[in-house]
Every structure is written in structure tokens, then in C-alpha cells.
Design a protein around this motif. Structure first.
Motif, short mmCIF file in Angstrom:
data_model
loop_
_atom_site.label_atom_id
_atom_site.label_comp_id
_atom_site.label_asym_id
_atom_site.label_seq_id
_atom_site.Cartn_x
_atom_site.Cartn_y
_atom_site.Cartn_z
N ARG A 9 0.94 -1.10 0.04
CA ARG A 9 -0.10 0.02 0.09
C ARG A 9 0.86 1.24 0.03
O ARG A 9 1.90 1.03 0.76
CB ARG A 9 -0.74 0.10 1.33
CG ARG A 9 -2.02 1.02 1.25
CD ARG A 9 -2.81 0.99 2.47
NE ARG A 9 -3.43 -0.19 2.73
CZ ARG A 9 -4.79 -0.56 1.98
NH1 ARG A 9 -5.20 0.62 1.23
NH2 ARG A 9 -5.18 -1.46 2.43
N ASN A 42 -8.96 8.54 -1.03
CA ASN A 42 -7.83 7.98 -0.01
C ASN A 42 -6.47 8.44 -0.44
O ASN A 42 -5.55 8.26 0.46
CB ASN A 42 -7.97 6.58 0.49
CG ASN A 42 -9.32 6.32 1.17
OD1 ASN A 42 -9.74 7.11 1.96
ND2 ASN A 42 -9.43 4.95 1.49
N GLU A 75 -2.17 6.79 8.28
CA GLU A 75 -3.58 7.08 8.02
C GLU A 75 -3.99 8.36 8.69
O GLU A 75 -4.89 8.77 8.55
CB GLU A 75 -4.26 5.98 8.77
CG GLU A 75 -4.22 4.52 7.96
CD GLU A 75 -3.20 3.73 8.14
OE1 GLU A 75 -2.28 4.11 9.02
OE2 GLU A 75 -3.23 2.58 7.96
N GLY A 207 -13.92 10.41 4.34
CA GLY A 207 -13.22 9.23 4.86
C GLY A 207 -12.66 9.61 6.36
O GLY A 207 -11.76 9.06 6.68
N ILE A 210 -11.98 6.64 9.17
CA ILE A 210 -10.74 5.74 9.19
C ILE A 210 -9.80 6.76 10.04
O ILE A 210 -8.87 6.15 10.89
CB ILE A 210 -10.19 5.39 7.83
CG1 ILE A 210 -10.98 4.42 7.31
CG2 ILE A 210 -8.62 5.27 7.77
CD1 ILE A 210 -10.46 3.91 5.74
N GLU A 319 -7.61 -1.84 8.36
CA GLU A 319 -7.01 -2.46 6.92
C GLU A 319 -8.22 -2.94 6.52
O GLU A 319 -8.42 -2.53 4.96
CB GLU A 319 -6.20 -3.29 7.27
CG GLU A 319 -5.67 -4.10 6.01
CD GLU A 319 -4.71 -3.17 5.18
OE1 GLU A 319 -4.79 -3.71 3.82
OE2 GLU A 319 -4.50 -2.22 5.28
N LYS A 322 -10.50 -0.09 4.92
CA LYS A 322 -9.91 0.46 3.92
C LYS A 322 -10.04 -0.53 2.54
O LYS A 322 -10.05 -0.01 1.37
CB LYS A 322 -8.39 1.01 4.03
CG LYS A 322 -8.23 1.81 4.98
CD LYS A 322 -6.69 2.20 5.40
CE LYS A 322 -6.24 3.15 4.37
NZ LYS A 322 -4.67 3.71 4.78
N GLN A 325 -13.56 -0.05 1.24
CA GLN A 325 -13.71 1.19 0.58
C GLN A 325 -13.07 1.24 -0.84
O GLN A 325 -13.73 1.86 -1.75
CB GLN A 325 -13.37 2.37 1.40
CG GLN A 325 -13.93 2.71 2.80
CD GLN A 325 -13.40 3.81 3.33
OE1 GLN A 325 -12.26 4.06 3.27
NE2 GLN A 325 -14.06 4.34 4.32
N MET A 393 -17.43 5.54 1.03
CA MET A 393 -16.41 6.02 2.49
C MET A 393 -17.17 6.31 3.36
O MET A 393 -17.27 5.78 4.66
CB MET A 393 -15.60 6.90 1.86
CG MET A 393 -14.33 6.18 1.02
SD MET A 393 -13.31 7.76 0.43
CE MET A 393 -12.41 8.01 1.87
#
Length: 711
Positions: A9, A42, A75, A207, A210, A319, A322, A325, A393
Motif C-alpha cells: 500500500r 484516500n 492514516e 473518509g 478511518i 485495514e 480501507k 472502501q 467511504m
């Protein structure tokens, strides 16, 4: 929690709209990477490697497209925008400068001041705005062309460049005011930048769940060190990133628990609302499990770390959210396909608009070019690209904050269509906290209980746990070997003398007795040795959950492996009219398969024997106190083990899909209406720029409603 497979990622800076994300995704897929997801919202990309290309080559390839890669993004930060931190972003400074120079150009349309009507002054006012626009939109357009998926900025830069060059030619040859579009070029750039600033701030808000979960992770912890010579304890503050399993930490009232672990000393009450959505304190004593990020509201404890970093429950939830999403539902695929070809189609329409107006309708060069520019700047593929991810999201974020883990966007869309919900009984509709009501055996009492304890301690079934809990304080287990569990039947093992034992449902004893009313039967060497009756209570929230489903016209079924009388009693108390008892896992699986063929079916279960049915159902739903196998097989996990969350989950899914449909309708409707109006000259370029700049803001605003609207 579910084991999360290893993926790469990275954060990506420089994406200006969803088409940028589509282009990067295509680039990575062409490299042969697997499970590629690129999220504009994101500002991240995730992928699995193959042997044809190295990780470094992938990062270099993204950089060569004109984007900046951030490895292992944090994040708690945001590569898209930072509106909640001190200072302005580069985009906001660009907007401020452009607004200062554009305002006099707009005022020249209304005020009689001669200097504002001077062509040279207008050119000097427009020039810095155009330079900023050419740099901002031009670089973005170039990056998108490199990926093969041109974005909205291609249209913006072409429209503003056409207006600027047309005005420059008119100024150079002294063709008069009718050839000057300085205010048009500057206003388009300023309005689009305004829309970009609002859009990025709004996208960030969709978002926020998160980031709020990520901020629960503490940064420091108090580690207990023991002097190897004196044995004295000392406390030192350490970064949570340096925590290792087995280390011991001190947690006092008001502290966040630094990582997952167990209590080794002390007692207290922990607030685990961030994980479960429940505000009630959870009592903690020696041996109690602790969740990293939760708050110790009362007491003082010493804890030993059992999981750290990416293995903690909170990290895995972040995780999984995410990933969910990034996993776009099928409804989004049409929008992505249209977005990918949208810009070339609009360019063709703009050319046809100019050619038709100038050569066929004879409306003159000026009006023809203005109509063409209006077509370029009013078109908005971003609204289509943002319609699904922003709603997804917001919806998944709201679910996570309420203790509902939905594992993918596809699951969310499927769950919104659920027409039938099938419940397991034991541990799902009932509390799962059993007590022994009665028992009978031909064996001595101590021997019978030793057999039970010896077998059932190897099982995760709620009945087995209850038996162990009731007997272990006063009795010793009979040592067992070659113990194995028989799905849907029970458990068997041998002692040191070679005697074989079985404990389980009536299925193991049907050849020895016609009495099938007991919960547990015990066999010794193939002969019936005794039986037990257990008591269980319905969950206090079970009736409300069934009532909610009934009100929303969702059919409910009870599918249990328990006896007919107990299943019937539970179904009648809850108002479930269709129920099935004495079902083995294979029979449950077959029934779920048949129901799924007739309509979208959700299965709610908790045990190992429910795992196949959970996997086979259209949507598998597990409670957080379920077996690990059940949680792994499920598509949705109710982290607070509260059936009230089932209705909440269904409501969030329905409203999220509804919001996606509303967004897509607006995006399609806007472009279908706006482009023809611009082509026939009913919208000038400045109005067109205003409409385009705020079309995607409307989509994002509608998505943001999901965070607070009544479900």
C-alpha cells in the motif's frame, strides 16, 4: 480478527480526480500486478506483486507518470488535503492569487472605470491567472494523458487556452473588444480552482471515520522494566511503535491501552466503544483480554502485550475498512467505463459544436468558439467518478463507527437487496451462556463429570464452554487423546486405557434411545452412558431485531441444529413462523443454497458448524463473539455482538446504495442536460465553469449526508 494477506500500500500525491486513479490502476494492471485498487478519495494505491516486475520498478513507473509516491502512508495524515491543520495548502494559495487578479476583470463587466476596460490592463490581470492555471491544470492533464485516461483538466486547459489565445490574437492585431475574452479565461480557472478546494475538503470528510479510528492508536506507552539484580520495577515511556509481544506495561485511569494484550495484575473498567459502538464499561481483571486503543476509565492494571502493530484488532479493522472502501460495488463499473471515454467524447462534441456553429449555422467565429469553450468547461466526468467512492467511504465509515464491519463494497450493495434473513439459534438468537439444568448417568457422578470435562474442553461450542465453566472448579478432567470434533454431531476421544468416548447431539445416540429431548448425550465404548439438559436464554435484543426485519418486509427463518421443542419454543417467542430443527451443517448448507437461488439471503450465525452456511449465503453475518472460523467465513461482522446492529447495518447499506444511485443520476443528468445547453449557446463559458465547479461538490455533499442522516 480475520487474517489480512500481505499487500503493498502506497500513498499517491498529485491525483486531481477519479480519472487519475483509473489511469494509474490501468498502468499497474498492465504491469501484471494483482488485486489493484487505486483510491482518489484516500489518495492511495494497493496491489499485490508478481514476478515480472520489482516493487521499485512499480514505484518508479508511478513517479514517471508525474505523481509522487509515499511509501507506507500514515492514516492519520492525508495526502489529498489538510483543512483541519494550521496554514493553507498550495491549492488554496493558488485560488487566493487567482481570485485577487480575477475580481477586477469581473468588475469591468459592471463598473464604468476606464482603466478596467483597457485591453492591456486586462491582459496583465489575466496573465498570472493563466500561468497558474496552465501550471496546475496543464500538469494534471499531461499526467492523465500519460496513463491513457484523460481527465477533466484536459478539457479545462483546452478551454482556457483557447480563450486566452483568442484574446491574445485579438489584442496583438487590435481587433477590438469583441475579440477579448480575458475575463472568461481567468474566471474559468478561478471558479474551477474554487470547486477543487471545496471538493478536496469535502472528500476528506467522507473518509474521516478511518482517520478517527487511526487517531485512537496511542503514540506512547509506559513500559515496566525489572532490574535483573534487585528485582525492582521501573517505568519508562516508549513509543508504541517499539512495543514487542511479551512486554509488560502499566495502564492507569484515563490512559489508552497501548496494544492488544491481557491483564496480569489489577482490575478496572475499559471503554471499548471505539470497537463495539457500546458505551458501557467492560470489567477487566487478571486474564481479561484488552483491545489496543480502548480507554481504561476506572482502575489501574499491568498488561502483557500479545499482539502489536498490524496484528492488533484495531489495525486489522482499519485495514479491512480501507479494503472495503477500495472494493467498488458492481454499480460503479458503468460509471468508471463512461469516465474513461468521457473526455474524448466531449472533445469531439466541442469540435462538432464549433464546426457546426461556424460553417453550418453561420453564427460567427466568436460565438462558435464561445459555445465550444462552454462545452469543454461544463463537462464534468469527476461527478461520475466520485458518485460511488464518496458514498461508499461515508457509509462504510459510519458502519465502522457503529461497530459494524462490512468487508467490501460488493457486500454492501448485496446486503441492501436482502429479502430473507436466516438465523442460527444457539449463541445467535440466544445468549449462549448456558447452565446445566439436569444430568443423568449410570456411571458414578465424578466419573461422568470427568468424561464430560475431558471432552468438552476441546470444543468451542457454547454448550461445551458452559459445561467446562460449570465443572472445572470442582472436578478434574479425564485425560483424553486423539480428540476430534465431528461437525454437527459432537466430539470424541480416547483415554489412556483405550476406552472411547463421545459427547454430542441426539445424532450420536439415536440407535440407543428414542428420547431426543436432551441437549447432550454421552457414549462410552459405543454405549449410552448418560445425558444432560442445558438452559439458555433468548438475547434481549433478538425480538427487536426480528420485529425490525418484519417491518421492512424481510422474511425471517430460524435454522437450528437443536431439538424441535427448543427451536419451536424460541421461534414462537420471537414471532418467527418458519423454523427448522435438528439440521446438520450439510442440511443447513443445502437450505441456504436453495434460498439464495430464490432471492438475496443473509445468514446470521456464530459457530464452527455455521461457517459453511455463512460462506454459501448471499451475505454471511457473524457476531464478534463467534468462532474465528465463522468470522473468517462471514461478509459482515457485528463487533458489539448486538442484534440491534443488524437493522442498523441493513439500513446503512440501503441508504448508501440509494445515495450512490442519487449521485449517479445527478452526474448523468447534469452532463446530459448541460452539454447540449452549452453547445447551442444558452450557457456562456463563465456560467458553464461555475456549474462544472460545483457539480461534483453536490455529489460529495449528498454523500456526506450519510454520516448524520436518520437510517
Amino acid at each position: 480478527m480475520t487474517e489480512v494477506s500481505t499487500i503493498h500500500r502506497v500513498g499517491i500525491e498529485g491525483m486531481d480526480c477519479n480519472n487519475c486513479a483509473i489511469g494509474i490502476k490501468r498502468f499497474l494492471e498492465k504491469k501484471g500486478l494483482q488485486n489493484v485498487d487505486v483510491s482518489f478519495a484516500n489518495a492511495e494505491a494497493s496491489f499485490e506483486m508478481n514476478n515480472a516486475v520489482t516493487y521499485e520498478e512499480v514505484l518508479e513507473g508511478i513517479e514517471n507518470l508525474g505523481y509522487h509516491v509515499i511509501e507506507e502512508p500514515d492514516e492519520t495524515t492525508d495526502t489529498v488535503a489538510q483543512p483541519d491543520v494550521a496554514g493553507w495548502s498550495d491549492l488554496e494559495w493558488k485560488l487566493l492569487v487567482c481570485a485577487i487578479f480575477t475580481l477586477p476583470l469581473l468588475l469591468s463587466m459592471f463598473l464604468p472605470f476606464e482603466i478596467l476596460h483597457n485591453s492591456a490592463v486586462q491582459m496583465l490581470l489575466c496573465l498570472p491567472v493563466f500561468i497558474i492555471g496552465a501550471d496546475h491544470f496543464g500538469s494534471s492533464a499531461l499526467k492523465s494523458l500519460k496513463t491513457g485516461v484523460p481527465n477533466m483538466d484536459v478539457l479545462i486547459i483546452m478551454g482556457t487556452t483557447a480563450a486566452f489565445l483568442y484574446s491574445l490574437i485579438g489584442f496583438a492585431f487590435g481587433l477590438g473588444h469583441n475579440y477579448m475574452f480575458w475575463e472568461t479565461a481567468a474566471t474559468i480557472i478561478t471558479l474551477v480552482l474554487t470547486g477543487n478546494v471545496i471538493e478536496r475538503r469535502s472528500v476528506r470528510q467522507t473518509g474521516s471515520a478511518i482517520r478517527e479510528l487511526s487517531k485512537l492508536q496511542p503514540t506512547v506507552a509506559r513500559r515496566i522494566k525489572i532490574d535483573s539484580v534487585t528485582g525492582h520495577e521501573s517505568i519508562e515511556e516508549v513509543s508504541t511503535k517499539s512495543i514487542r509481544t511479551g512486554q509488560v506495561f502499566l495502564v492507569n485511569t484515563g490512559d489508552r491501552i497501548p496494544t492488544d494484550g491481557i491483564v496480569v495484575w489489577g482490575s478496572g473498567g475499559a471503554n471499548e466503544a471505539m470497537m463495539t459502538g457500546e458505551s458501557l464499561l467492560v470489567e477487566k481483571g487478571e486474564g481479561s483480554a484488552l483491545i489496543g486503543g480502548s480507554v481504561l476509565e476506572i482502575g489501574s492494571i499491568k498488561m502483557k502485550a500479545t499482539k502489536v502493530g498490524k496484528d492488533t484488532a484495531l489495525a486489522q479493522i482499519i485495514e479491512l475498512v480501507k479494503r472495503a472502501q477500495a472494493n467498488q460495488p458492481p454499480i460503479h463499473k458503468l460509471a468508471d467505463r463512461i469516465s474513461a471515454v468521457f473526455v474524448p467524447v466531449v472533445l469531439l462534441i466541442a469540435i462538432v459544436t464549433f464546426a457546426g456553429g461556424y460553417f453550418y449555422f453561420n453564427i460567427g467565429f466568436k460565438q462558435s468558439i464561445l459555445n465550444s469553450i462552454a462545452v469543454l468547461v461544463i463537462s464534468c466526468p469527476c461527478a461520475m467518478g466520485l458518485a460511488t467512492p464518496t458514498a461508499l467511504m461515508a457509509g462504510l465509515g459510519r458502519a465502522a463507527k457503529n461497530g459494524i464491519l462490512i468487508k467490501s463494497g460488493t457486500v454492501l450493495e448485496t446486503m441492501a437487496k436482502v429479502s430473507t434473513v436466516v438465523f442460527d439459534k444457539t449463541g445467535t438468537l440466544t445468549t449462549g451462556y448456558f447452565t446445566i439444568k439436569s444430568m443423568k448417568s449410570e456411571l458414578p457422578d465424578f466419573e461422568f463429570k470427568a468424561i464430560l470435562l475431558g471432552l468438552e474442553r476441546y470444543s468451542a461450542h457454547p454448550l461445551a464452554k458452559a459445561i467446562v465453566r460449570a465443572l472445572e472448579k470442582d472436578h478434574k478432567p479425564l485425560p483424553m487423546f486423539e480428540v476430534r470434533e465431528m461437525k454437527g454431531m459432537g466430539i470424541m476421544g480416547k483415554d489412556t486405557d483405550g476406552n472411547t468416548y463421545m459427547a454430542g447431539s441426539y445424532n450420536i445416540a439415536d440407535e440407543f434411545t428414542d428420547d431426543n429431548t436432551h441437549n447432550i448425550y454421552v457414549l462410552k465404548n459405543g454405549k449410552l452412558a448418560g445425558w444432560l439438559d442445558m438452559e439458555d436464554e433468548l438475547r434481549p435484543d433478538a425480538a427487536d431485531a426480528v420485529e425490525y426485519l418484519s417491518k421492512h418486509h424481510i422474511k425471517t427463518l430460524l435454522l437450528s441444529g437443536d431439538h424441535t421443542d427448543k427451536t419451536t419454543q424460541a421461534a414462537r417467542k420471537l414471532g418467527i413462523t418458519e423454523y427448522y430443527a435438528n439440521r446438520l451443517p450439510k442440511e443447513k448448507l443445502d437450505m441456504i443454497e436453495d434460498l439464495s437461488k430464490k432471492g438475496v439471503t443473509a445468514m446470521v450465525g456464530d459457530g464452527i458448524n455455521d461457517a459453511p452456511a455463512l460462506a454459501k449465503a448471499s451475505v454471511g453475518i457473524a457476531l464478534s463473539n463467534a468462532s474465528q472460523v465463522a468470522i473468517d467465513s462471514a461478509d459482515v461482522v457485528l463487533l458489539n455482538s448486538n442484534l440491534h446492529s443488524l437493522g442498523n447495518a441493513l439500513g446503512i447499506c440501503r441508504h448508501t446504495v440509494l445515495t450512490i444511485k442519487q449521485n449517479l443520476f445527478w452526474a448523468f443528468f447534469y452532463n446530459l442536460l448541460a452539454i447540449p445547453l452549452a453547445a447551442v449557446g444558452l450557457l456562456n463559458p463563465m456560467i458553464a465553469a461555475f456549474a462544472m465547479a460545483f457539480s461534483d461538490v453536490i455529489v460529495i455533499g449528498n454523500s456526506l449526508r450519510l454520516k448524520t442522516k436518520k437510517i
